[in-house]
Design a protein around this motif. Structure first.
Motif: not given
Length: 146
Positions: A121-124, A131-135, A144-146
């Protein structure tokens, strides 16, 4: 003098810029350093490795400005703002309170097994380009990205 009666001289100044100008004027001038056309490799606009990537069929292609393109872009922006107003894809109320990123997870010492059913799980933090590229990259890898 030019048509505006301006003499082609450097504006007078004081401080570091003037010190550098004076220093450059006092340095010996070597005429052969300025001769020739330079290296041909310095005249290439796009390096070979970039040109090969841009030549691929899946590479983005520049599209000339047109009324149709402008209208398409304006419609995308309008749709994005309408979606934002409706909070599309966002949780509110009780759903937000129970969201996975708000739920404390107990992880055993030494970590846990990452599976398809229970991925990383990743929270950017931050919604800029990075941030958009990482997400997007994390989501593409199954996280799972938020």
């Amino acid at each position: 003098p030019t048509q505006l009666n301006v003499v082609g001289e450097q504006a007078s100044s004081i401080g570091p810029a003037q010190v550098l100008r004076n220093l450059k004027e006092k340095l010996p001038q070597i005429s052969w350093l300025a001769e020739g056309g330079g290296s041909a490799s310095n005249k290439i606009d796009i390096p070979d490795h970039v040109a090969s990537v841009l030549a691929q069929p899946s590479a983005p292609k520049r599209e000339a400005e047109s009324d149709e393109r402008t209208e398409r872009i304006r419609n995308r922006a309008k749709q994005a703002s309408e979606d934002a107003m409706k909070l599309r894809g966002m949780l509110i109320g009780e759903d937000d309170e129970k969201a996975w990123w708000r739920t404390q997870k107990s992880i055993p010492e030494g970590g846990r097994v990452v599976t398809k059913d229970d991925p990383l799980t990743v929270i950017v933090a931050g919604g800029g380009l990075a941030g958009l590229v990482v997400a997007a990259a994390a989501h593409a890898k199954g996280m799972k990205v938020a």
